[in-house]
Design a protein around this motif. Structure first.
Motif, PDB file in Angstrom:
ATOM      1  N   GLN A  49       0.823  -1.198   0.000  1.00  0.00           N
ATOM      2  CA  GLN A  49       0.000   0.000   0.000  1.00  0.00           C
ATOM      3  C   GLN A  49       0.862   1.255   0.000  1.00  0.00           C
ATOM      4  O   GLN A  49       0.577   2.230  -0.700  1.00  0.00           O
ATOM      5  CB  GLN A  49      -0.932   0.004   1.220  1.00  0.00           C
ATOM      6  CG  GLN A  49      -1.917  -1.153   1.283  1.00  0.00           C
ATOM      7  CD  GLN A  49      -2.731  -1.289   0.018  1.00  0.00           C
ATOM      8  OE1 GLN A  49      -3.397  -0.345  -0.407  1.00  0.00           O
ATOM      9  NE2 GLN A  49      -2.691  -2.454  -0.599  1.00  0.00           N
ATOM     10  N   VAL A  58     -15.564  -4.509   6.481  1.00  0.00           N
ATOM     11  CA  VAL A  58     -14.881  -4.524   5.185  1.00  0.00           C
ATOM     12  C   VAL A  58     -15.926  -4.453   4.071  1.00  0.00           C
ATOM     13  O   VAL A  58     -16.949  -5.144   4.110  1.00  0.00           O
ATOM     14  CB  VAL A  58     -14.028  -5.797   5.039  1.00  0.00           C
ATOM     15  CG1 VAL A  58     -13.469  -5.917   3.618  1.00  0.00           C
ATOM     16  CG2 VAL A  58     -12.895  -5.800   6.051  1.00  0.00           C
ATOM     17  N   SER A  92     -11.080  -1.631   3.194  1.00  0.00           N
ATOM     18  CA  SER A  92     -10.431  -2.828   2.640  1.00  0.00           C
ATOM     19  C   SER A  92      -9.819  -3.716   3.727  1.00  0.00           C
ATOM     20  O   SER A  92      -9.556  -4.897   3.495  1.00  0.00           O
ATOM     21  CB  SER A  92      -9.332  -2.427   1.649  1.00  0.00           C
ATOM     22  OG  SER A  92      -8.367  -1.594   2.275  1.00  0.00           O
ATOM     23  N   HIS A  93      -9.616  -3.137   4.914  1.00  0.00           N
ATOM     24  CA  HIS A  93      -8.949  -3.914   5.970  1.00  0.00           C
ATOM     25  C   HIS A  93      -9.224  -3.272   7.323  1.00  0.00           C
ATOM     26  O   HIS A  93      -9.251  -2.043   7.446  1.00  0.00           O
ATOM     27  CB  HIS A  93      -7.448  -3.958   5.717  1.00  0.00           C
ATOM     28  CG  HIS A  93      -6.698  -4.885   6.609  1.00  0.00           C
ATOM     29  ND1 HIS A  93      -6.793  -6.252   6.507  1.00  0.00           N
ATOM     30  CD2 HIS A  93      -5.825  -4.645   7.630  1.00  0.00           C
ATOM     31  CE1 HIS A  93      -6.022  -6.814   7.421  1.00  0.00           C
ATOM     32  NE2 HIS A  93      -5.419  -5.856   8.111  1.00  0.00           N
ATOM     33  N   ASP A 131      -9.689   1.938   0.592  1.00  0.00           N
ATOM     34  CA  ASP A 131      -9.293   1.915  -0.807  1.00  0.00           C
ATOM     35  C   ASP A 131      -9.904   3.147  -1.463  1.00  0.00           C
ATOM     36  O   ASP A 131     -11.116   3.258  -1.599  1.00  0.00           O
ATOM     37  CB  ASP A 131      -9.805   0.636  -1.474  1.00  0.00           C
ATOM     38  CG  ASP A 131      -9.403   0.534  -2.940  1.00  0.00           C
ATOM     39  OD1 ASP A 131      -8.773   1.482  -3.455  1.00  0.00           O
ATOM     40  OD2 ASP A 131      -9.735  -0.482  -3.574  1.00  0.00           O
ATOM     41  N   ALA A 159     -10.059  -9.536  -5.524  1.00  0.00           N
ATOM     42  CA  ALA A 159     -10.799  -9.995  -4.355  1.00  0.00           C
ATOM     43  C   ALA A 159     -10.667 -11.500  -4.207  1.00  0.00           C
ATOM     44  O   ALA A 159     -10.622 -12.239  -5.198  1.00  0.00           O
ATOM     45  CB  ALA A 159     -12.269  -9.604  -4.463  1.00  0.00           C
ATOM     46  N   GLU A 162     -13.641   2.785   0.208  1.00  0.00           N
ATOM     47  CA  GLU A 162     -14.225   1.526   0.677  1.00  0.00           C
ATOM     48  C   GLU A 162     -13.268   0.860   1.650  1.00  0.00           C
ATOM     49  O   GLU A 162     -12.067   0.762   1.382  1.00  0.00           O
ATOM     50  CB  GLU A 162     -14.495   0.612  -0.513  1.00  0.00           C
ATOM     51  CG  GLU A 162     -15.193  -0.681  -0.166  1.00  0.00           C
ATOM     52  CD  GLU A 162     -15.491  -1.518  -1.397  1.00  0.00           C
ATOM     53  OE1 GLU A 162     -14.863  -2.582  -1.554  1.00  0.00           O
ATOM     54  OE2 GLU A 162     -16.343  -1.101  -2.207  1.00  0.00           O
ATOM     55  N   SER A 190      -4.473   4.315  -1.097  1.00  0.00           N
ATOM     56  CA  SER A 190      -5.164   3.908   0.115  1.00  0.00           C
ATOM     57  C   SER A 190      -4.924   4.935   1.205  1.00  0.00           C
ATOM     58  O   SER A 190      -4.006   5.763   1.114  1.00  0.00           O
ATOM     59  CB  SER A 190      -4.690   2.529   0.578  1.00  0.00           C
ATOM     60  OG  SER A 190      -3.309   2.563   0.892  1.00  0.00           O
TER      61      SER A 190
END
Length: 266
Positions: A49, A239, A202-203, A216, A64, A200, A222
């Protein structure tokens, strides 16, 4: 045609990142690459990232996961960047080899070079280019382009602006601490925060007190925010959920590399 800005890579690229990119290229999986290098998945994910954020274009693309798990691959730009980095790595090795033949203490120079390489604890680091400047009596506002359709605003003192010799087109590194980023479930919320980025989740990574939320933002970028576990629970974060990240223009710290080298990749 893309550009590989080595001034930006100087802040983050080292042998570990090169090895990670090579492992991704070989295995096509972050999990497999991490295992090969003997690091945790999160460490590998964080490094990827960071590399994407400091690159003018995404270096890696992650798909994904499903029953067979997701995949990670180098983009075309990432392939070219890796080739360039291998060349730079070999040239550096050759340079210090020649240096060792002509001096009794090459380690002193190596130590100096490592000392002058800036390290920062800021979780979010981005390469940016100045697109717009508004000068005031005390402060100066700058709009920075991080990627296509993705920009942030930074406010610095007029003295800092003059001292850094910034202008439209200047390349800078923007630093934003994750604890300075606020989150909202309302992606259309109106606040006094100059920066509002929609992304969104992501983690999510939790400890006993706080939760690190990774967003994201698209364009291979990110953003990380650290909030309390209580806030994460109250907001029912998960997530895949879309949220807004808010931070003030004064929370953006700018750094200008002393030497900027731009290499074209054709």
């Amino acid at each position: 045609m893309g550009t590989l800005r080595t001034s930006g890579y100087k802040q983050a690229i080292d042998l570990r990142q090169i090895a990670l990119l090579q492992a991704i290229d070989s295995y096509g999986s972050t999990t497999a690459a991490a295992k090969q290098l003997g690091i945790s998945y999160k460490t590998a994910w964080d490094r990827l990232q960071a590399l994407n954020n400091l690159s003018a274009q995404p270096l890696v693309h992650s798909a994904a996961g499903g029953n067979g798990g997701g995949g990670t691959r180098l983009t075309a730009f990432g392939q070219k960047a890796l080739e360039k980095l291998k060349i730079l790595q070999q040239e550096q090795t050759d340079f210090f080899s020649r240096l060792g033949e002509n001096t009794d203490s090459p380690n002193s120079l190596l130590q100096f070079l490592h000392t002058t390489s800036l390290l920062t604890s800021a979780r979010n680091q981005y390469w940016g280019q100045v697109q717009r400047v508004i000068s005031g009596t005390i402060n100066t506002e700058l709009e920075l382009s991080l990627a296509d359709s993705l920009s942030i605003v930074a406010t610095i003192t007029k003295d800092s602006f003059t001292r850094m010799e910034l202008e439209v087109g200047s390349e800078v590194i923007a630093l934003i601490k994750s604890s300075w980023v606020m989150l909202s479930n309302d992606t259309s919320v109106v606040t006094s925060a100059r920066n509002q980025l929609s992304g969104e989740i992501s983690h999510l990574a939790c400890d006993e007190v706080d939760t690190e939320v990774s967003l994201d933002l698209g364009n291979g970028k990110s953003l990380s925010a650290v909030i309390t576990n209580a806030s994460c629970k109250a907001m029912k974060l998960a997530v895949g959920q879309r949220v807004s990240a808010l931070f003030k223009a004064t929370s953006v710290i700018l750094m200008q590399p002393r030497f900027s080298v731009t290499e074209s990749l054709t």
